[in-house]
Design a protein around this motif. Structure first.
Motif, PDB file in Angstrom:
ATOM      1  N   SER A 196       0.955   6.957  -3.254  1.00  0.00           N
ATOM      2  CA  SER A 196       1.822   5.893  -4.265  1.00  0.00           C
ATOM      3  C   SER A 196       1.493   4.425  -3.749  1.00  0.00           C
ATOM      4  CB  SER A 196       3.134   5.660  -3.837  1.00  0.00           C
ATOM      5  OG  SER A 196       3.693   4.606  -5.008  1.00  0.00           O
ATOM      6  N   ALA A 197       1.691   3.073  -4.326  1.00  0.00           N
ATOM      7  CA  ALA A 197       2.046   1.683  -3.265  1.00  0.00           C
ATOM      8  C   ALA A 197       2.849   1.309  -4.144  1.00  0.00           C
ATOM      9  CB  ALA A 197       0.664   1.175  -4.195  1.00  0.00           C
TER      10      ALA A 197
ATOM     11  N   TYR B 187       4.665  -2.458  -5.279  1.00  0.00           N
ATOM     12  CA  TYR B 187       4.436  -3.979  -4.997  1.00  0.00           C
ATOM     13  C   TYR B 187       6.016  -4.711  -5.639  1.00  0.00           C
ATOM     14  CZ  TYR B 187       0.120  -1.878  -6.207  1.00  0.00           C
ATOM     15  OH  TYR B 187      -1.239  -1.297  -6.502  1.00  0.00           O
TER      16      TYR B 187
ATOM     17  N   SER C 139       8.025   1.755  -6.804  1.00  0.00           N
ATOM     18  CA  SER C 139       6.442   2.979  -6.841  1.00  0.00           C
ATOM     19  C   SER C 139       5.938   2.078  -7.895  1.00  0.00           C
ATOM     20  CB  SER C 139       6.374   4.457  -6.761  1.00  0.00           C
ATOM     21  OG  SER C 139       6.333   5.294  -7.794  1.00  0.00           O
TER      22      SER C 139
ATOM     23  N   ARG D 111       0.578  -1.242  -0.325  1.00  0.00           N
ATOM     24  CA  ARG D 111       0.508  -0.243   0.042  1.00  0.00           C
ATOM     25  C   ARG D 111       1.009   1.165  -0.125  1.00  0.00           C
ATOM     26  NH1 ARG D 111      -5.587  -1.203  -0.392  1.00  0.00           N
ATOM     27  NH2 ARG D 111      -6.277   0.832   0.642  1.00  0.00           N
ATOM     28  N   ARG D 112       0.480   1.919   0.919  1.00  0.00           N
ATOM     29  CA  ARG D 112       1.712   3.215   1.020  1.00  0.00           C
ATOM     30  C   ARG D 112       2.484   3.197   2.172  1.00  0.00           C
ATOM     31  NH1 ARG D 112      -4.054   4.348   1.318  1.00  0.00           N
ATOM     32  NH2 ARG D 112      -3.425   4.695   3.232  1.00  0.00           N
TER      33      ARG D 112
END
Length: 123
Positions: free
Chosen positions: A45-46, A48, A68, A21-22
């Motif tokens: 942002s996230a 992964y 991000s 997630r953030r």
């Protein structure tokens, strides 16, 4: 995937993990508590991908690279503070409409989820 690294220079491995997630967290290797300056939060942002560890500013201490979903590579120090002037934003890469054709002849297993063995084709 968590990253195990000594961020504090105390000869104890810490656990560095992104939440997808953030937030990115560093858990102290001795007590498992949040390290000072964490979580690092980027509201828009996230993350992964796993964080990367590298001394980006050449000060002899490990820094943390966060990638991000918007194509940014953001660097923070071991205390969670941004390292200005080292972060980059990557351009979006175009994806061809017929991208599957460029993979070669044996792409069926990628798209169907079946292996060669499940489809009865032994190599």
């Amino acid at each position: 995937t968590p990253v195990i690294v000594d961020l504090g220079g105390d000869n104890v491995k810490d656990i560095l993990v992104s939440s997808f997630r953030r937030h990115t967290y560093v858990l102290d290797g001795v007590y498992g508590e949040l390290a000072g300056g964490f979580p690092v939060t980027f509201p828009q942002s996230a993350f992964y991908a796993s964080p990367i560890i590298y001394d980006i500013n050449g000060d002899g201490e490990e820094d943390i690279g966060l990638t991000s979903f918007t194509g940014e590579l953001v660097w923070v120090d071991a205390g969670g503070m941004p390292i200005f002037g080292k972060s980059v934003k990557l351009s979006h890469l175009p994806v061809l409409k017929n991208w599957r054709q460029t993979l070669g002849a044996d792409t069926d297993s990628i798209l169907t989820g079946k292996t060669q063995y499940e489809e009865g084709r032994r190599g």
